[in-house]
Design an enzyme around this catalytic site. Structure first.
Site: not given
Ligand code: PHE
Ligand code: ZN
Ligand code: ZN
Ligand code: CA
Ligand code: ZN
Length: 288
Positions: A270, A161, A132-133, A86, A3-4, A266, A98
């Site tokens: 987990d 993500d 990633e973006e 990312h 359990d984190i 959380d 994000d």
């Molecule tokens: N990967 C996308 C971003 O970073 C967003 C995303 C995350 C979409 C998870 C769907 C599921 O902008």
């Molecule tokens: Zn994004």
């Molecule tokens: Zn993202």
């Molecule tokens: Ca937890």
């Protein structure tokens, strides 16, 4: 499985928010905020016994960095389970949901795995991706850098993500028949936590796509689907707000320290831990 601790996640999130604040409010590719985010992770992982490696790439005239962490002496190094997230944000904000959320989540899984002494049949590896973006640039650079032998050693890749949205969903993706074991482990993790998850397809929208393109089984969890808003059925299931976006601050300046549901973060973390322990084949300790 473990359990984190939610308070550890809260401390990491606060650190990423502080880092962004100290650098014009962003942790985007090529910024000081990105570098400080990477330095924070690397220091925590090195102290915990990970072997870390920074991989450089170039995008849009700026140097980008991935961080790769291996845990020596645990499981078969020729058959590894990899978890990734990312680390970059968009330039418009701090990128706390994000994707400081996924970055913090897999950091805490990594630290817990090392501290527990978990020793499964398979090895474990973690990756934090740059840019990633900008189009999955860092994860593509990593996968491209692997020869056929090194690619074959990765038995599965799990992606995290946006796992702390303020109007959270509990979604699992595993958009590949070869990824079924991964999606099954993630769903079982939610079930063990008493949460009903839903399957979704996020298409090629995050770094799992770079691995999938190389024939590696993939899966992941997210607090959102590609729908613009939470459905009534989802809101009923998760006590959420129907008709509202999962994350109203997506890719905007309000994706800061306040843009996280810590219970959701959380729970998803987990589940990531559950899958890490299960898929590496760690045996449950005997009852005493
Ligand atoms: N990967 C996308 C971003 O970073 C967003 C995303 C995350 C979409 C998870 C769907 C599921 O902008
Ligand atoms: Zn994004
Ligand atoms: Zn993202
Ligand atoms: Ca937890
Ligand atoms: Zn950089």
């Amino acid at each position: 499985t473990v359990d984190i601790d939610a308070s550890a996640l809260r401390a990491d999130i606060n650190e990423f928010a502080r880092i962004a604040q100290a650098d014009n409010g962003t942790r985007a590719h090529g910024t000081a905020g990105y570098q400080a985010s990477l330095d924070y992770l690397k220091q925590r992982l090195d102290v915990a016994g990970y072997t870390t490696r920074v991989q450089q790439f170039t995008h849009a005239g700026k140097t980008g960095h991935n961080l790769i962490a291996d845990l020596p002496g645990r499981g078969d190094p020729n058959r590894v389970v990899m978890l990734g997230a990312h680390l970059d944000s968009v330039t418009q904000g701090a990128g706390v949901n994000d994707n400081a959320s996924g970055s913090a989540g897999i950091l805490e899984v990594a630290l817990a795995y090392a501290a527990s002494g978990a020793d499964g049949d398979k090895g474990i590896r973690f990756g934090w991706w740059g840019a990633e973006e900008a189009g999955l640039v860092g994860s593509k650079a990593y996968v491209s850098s692997l020869n056929t032998t090194e690619r074959a050693k990765i038995t599965g890749y799990l992606n995290f993500d946006m796992i702390g949205s303020p109007n959270p969903g509990y979604f699992v993706y595993g958009d590949d028949t070869r990824g079924t074991a991964i999606a099954a482990a993630l769903k079982a993790g939610f079930t063990a936590a008493g949460i009903t998850s839903l399957s979704t397809d996020i298409k090629g929208r995050s770094d799992h796509a770079s691995f999938k393109a190389a024939g590696i089984p993939t899966g992941g969890t997210a607090t959102l689907s590609l729908a613009a808003a939470m459905s009534q059925a989802e809101a009923d299931l998760w006590d959420g707000e129907a008709g509202k976006p999962y994350d109203p601050c997506y890719h905007s300046s309000c994706d800061g320290a306040g843009n996280i549901d810590f219970d959701a973060l959380d729970a998803h973390t987990d589940v990531a831990a559950y899958a890490a322990w299960t898929l590496t084949g760690v045996k449950a300790p005997a009852e005493s």
